[in-house]
Design a protein around this motif. Structure first.
Motif, PDB file in Angstrom:
ATOM      1  N   LEU A  25     -30.317  10.007  57.399  1.00  0.00           N
ATOM      2  CA  LEU A  25     -30.178  10.186  58.888  1.00  0.00           C
ATOM      3  C   LEU A  25     -30.466  11.317  59.240  1.00  0.00           C
ATOM      4  O   LEU A  25     -29.761  12.878  57.941  1.00  0.00           O
ATOM      5  CB  LEU A  25     -28.304  10.470  58.656  1.00  0.00           C
ATOM      6  CG  LEU A  25     -27.586  11.237  59.502  1.00  0.00           C
ATOM      7  CD1 LEU A  25     -28.442  10.513  60.695  1.00  0.00           C
ATOM      8  CD2 LEU A  25     -25.896  11.484  59.942  1.00  0.00           C
ATOM      9  N   LEU A  26     -32.138  11.337  59.222  1.00  0.00           N
ATOM     10  CA  LEU A  26     -32.392  13.275  58.970  1.00  0.00           C
ATOM     11  C   LEU A  26     -31.730  13.993  59.241  1.00  0.00           C
ATOM     12  O   LEU A  26     -31.111  13.885  60.517  1.00  0.00           O
ATOM     13  CB  LEU A  26     -33.298  12.739  59.877  1.00  0.00           C
ATOM     14  CG  LEU A  26     -34.921  12.322  59.293  1.00  0.00           C
ATOM     15  CD1 LEU A  26     -36.115  11.447  60.092  1.00  0.00           C
ATOM     16  CD2 LEU A  26     -35.354  12.910  58.183  1.00  0.00           C
ATOM     17  N   GLY A  27     -32.044  15.264  59.478  1.00  0.00           N
ATOM     18  CA  GLY A  27     -30.379  16.227  59.661  1.00  0.00           C
ATOM     19  C   GLY A  27     -29.325  16.816  59.504  1.00  0.00           C
ATOM     20  O   GLY A  27     -28.911  17.499  59.670  1.00  0.00           O
ATOM     21  N   ASP A  28     -29.630  15.486  58.567  1.00  0.00           N
ATOM     22  CA  ASP A  28     -28.168  15.684  57.830  1.00  0.00           C
ATOM     23  C   ASP A  28     -28.240  16.366  56.235  1.00  0.00           C
ATOM     24  O   ASP A  28     -27.579  15.864  55.157  1.00  0.00           O
ATOM     25  CB  ASP A  28     -27.497  14.093  57.262  1.00  0.00           C
ATOM     26  CG  ASP A  28     -25.468  14.147  56.565  1.00  0.00           C
ATOM     27  OD1 ASP A  28     -25.417  15.283  56.289  1.00  0.00           O
ATOM     28  OD2 ASP A  28     -25.697  13.208  56.009  1.00  0.00           O
ATOM     29  N   ALA A  29     -28.122  17.779  56.702  1.00  0.00           N
ATOM     30  CA  ALA A  29     -28.777  18.862  55.070  1.00  0.00           C
ATOM     31  C   ALA A  29     -27.257  18.933  54.640  1.00  0.00           C
ATOM     32  O   ALA A  29     -27.337  19.446  53.243  1.00  0.00           O
ATOM     33  CB  ALA A  29     -28.161  20.213  56.098  1.00  0.00           C
ATOM     34  N   ASN A  30     -25.757  19.030  54.902  1.00  0.00           N
ATOM     35  CA  ASN A  30     -24.854  18.817  53.656  1.00  0.00           C
ATOM     36  C   ASN A  30     -24.362  17.515  53.008  1.00  0.00           C
ATOM     37  O   ASN A  30     -23.468  16.372  52.859  1.00  0.00           O
ATOM     38  CB  ASN A  30     -23.879  19.123  54.320  1.00  0.00           C
ATOM     39  CG  ASN A  30     -22.596  18.682  55.154  1.00  0.00           C
ATOM     40  OD1 ASN A  30     -23.783  17.465  56.242  1.00  0.00           O
ATOM     41  ND2 ASN A  30     -22.360  19.403  56.032  1.00  0.00           N
ATOM     42  N   ASN A  31     -24.977  16.380  53.848  1.00  0.00           N
ATOM     43  CA  ASN A  31     -24.853  14.810  52.933  1.00  0.00           C
ATOM     44  C   ASN A  31     -23.077  14.619  52.865  1.00  0.00           C
ATOM     45  O   ASN A  31     -22.796  13.552  52.307  1.00  0.00           O
ATOM     46  CB  ASN A  31     -25.401  14.719  51.608  1.00  0.00           C
ATOM     47  CG  ASN A  31     -26.877  15.368  50.816  1.00  0.00           C
ATOM     48  OD1 ASN A  31     -27.302  15.251  51.584  1.00  0.00           O
ATOM     49  ND2 ASN A  31     -26.222  16.242  50.234  1.00  0.00           N
ATOM     50  N   ASP A  32     -23.049  14.273  54.651  1.00  0.00           N
ATOM     51  CA  ASP A  32     -21.743  13.911  55.106  1.00  0.00           C
ATOM     52  C   ASP A  32     -21.925  12.648  55.858  1.00  0.00           C
ATOM     53  O   ASP A  32     -20.608  12.248  56.630  1.00  0.00           O
ATOM     54  CB  ASP A  32     -20.940  15.297  55.812  1.00  0.00           C
ATOM     55  CG  ASP A  32     -21.002  15.852  56.521  1.00  0.00           C
ATOM     56  OD1 ASP A  32     -22.308  15.563  57.083  1.00  0.00           O
ATOM     57  OD2 ASP A  32     -20.572  16.566  57.184  1.00  0.00           O
ATOM     58  N   ASN A  33     -23.038  12.490  56.331  1.00  0.00           N
ATOM     59  CA  ASN A  33     -23.384  11.400  57.046  1.00  0.00           C
ATOM     60  C   ASN A  33     -23.012  11.576  58.333  1.00  0.00           C
ATOM     61  O   ASN A  33     -22.577  10.880  59.785  1.00  0.00           O
ATOM     62  CB  ASN A  33     -22.680   9.843  56.768  1.00  0.00           C
ATOM     63  CG  ASN A  33     -23.228   9.668  55.454  1.00  0.00           C
ATOM     64  OD1 ASN A  33     -24.343  10.100  54.702  1.00  0.00           O
ATOM     65  ND2 ASN A  33     -21.836   8.828  54.698  1.00  0.00           N
ATOM     66  N   GLN A  34     -22.851  12.541  59.115  1.00  0.00           N
ATOM     67  CA  GLN A  34     -23.330  13.414  59.996  1.00  0.00           C
ATOM     68  C   GLN A  34     -23.529  14.675  60.291  1.00  0.00           C
ATOM     69  O   GLN A  34     -23.945  15.693  59.261  1.00  0.00           O
ATOM     70  CB  GLN A  34     -21.635  13.248  60.912  1.00  0.00           C
ATOM     71  CG  GLN A  34     -20.085  14.853  59.878  1.00  0.00           C
ATOM     72  CD  GLN A  34     -19.511  14.973  60.094  1.00  0.00           C
ATOM     73  OE1 GLN A  34     -18.921  13.775  61.468  1.00  0.00           O
ATOM     74  NE2 GLN A  34     -18.681  15.098  59.494  1.00  0.00           N
ATOM     75  N   VAL A  35     -24.624  14.438  61.622  1.00  0.00           N
ATOM     76  CA  VAL A  35     -25.581  16.271  62.150  1.00  0.00           C
ATOM     77  C   VAL A  35     -23.790  16.883  62.633  1.00  0.00           C
ATOM     78  O   VAL A  35     -24.440  17.078  63.892  1.00  0.00           O
ATOM     79  CB  VAL A  35     -26.094  15.647  62.495  1.00  0.00           C
ATOM     80  CG1 VAL A  35     -27.096  17.204  62.699  1.00  0.00           C
ATOM     81  CG2 VAL A  35     -27.468  14.829  61.105  1.00  0.00           C
TER      82      VAL A  35
END
Length: 81
Positions: A6-16
């Motif tokens: 998931l591109l854009g998911d900078a905090n690795n919580d599976n949502q942007v």
């Protein structure tokens, strides 16, 4: 190779969300010491091993996207009709 699906998911919580933007801003300029790319570096929204302006753009371009559970059923094409 991109390992974070998931591109854009900078905090690795599976949502942007806005939280990804904050995470990228807080880690701006950092470089992942654990190369090769593992997809878990906080702030690295495009999975290139560093946190730059490109990560802020990745969050913006993918804002609102989520990654569903891997076990989600795929609908049968016949049931769609």
């Amino acid at each position: 190779m991109i390992s974070n699906p998931l591109l854009g998911d900078a905090n690795n919580d599976n949502q942007v969300t806005g939280a990804d933007l904050v995470t990228a801003q807080q880690n701006f300029g950092n470089v992942d010491p654990d190369m090769p790319i593992d997809g878990l570096f906080l702030g690295d929204a495009n999975d290139d091993g560093q946190v730059t302006g490109a990560d802020l753009i990745a969050v913006q371009q993918n804002f609102g996207n989520t990654l569903g559970p891997a076990s989600a059923p795929i609908p049968d094409p016949a049931s769609v009709c």
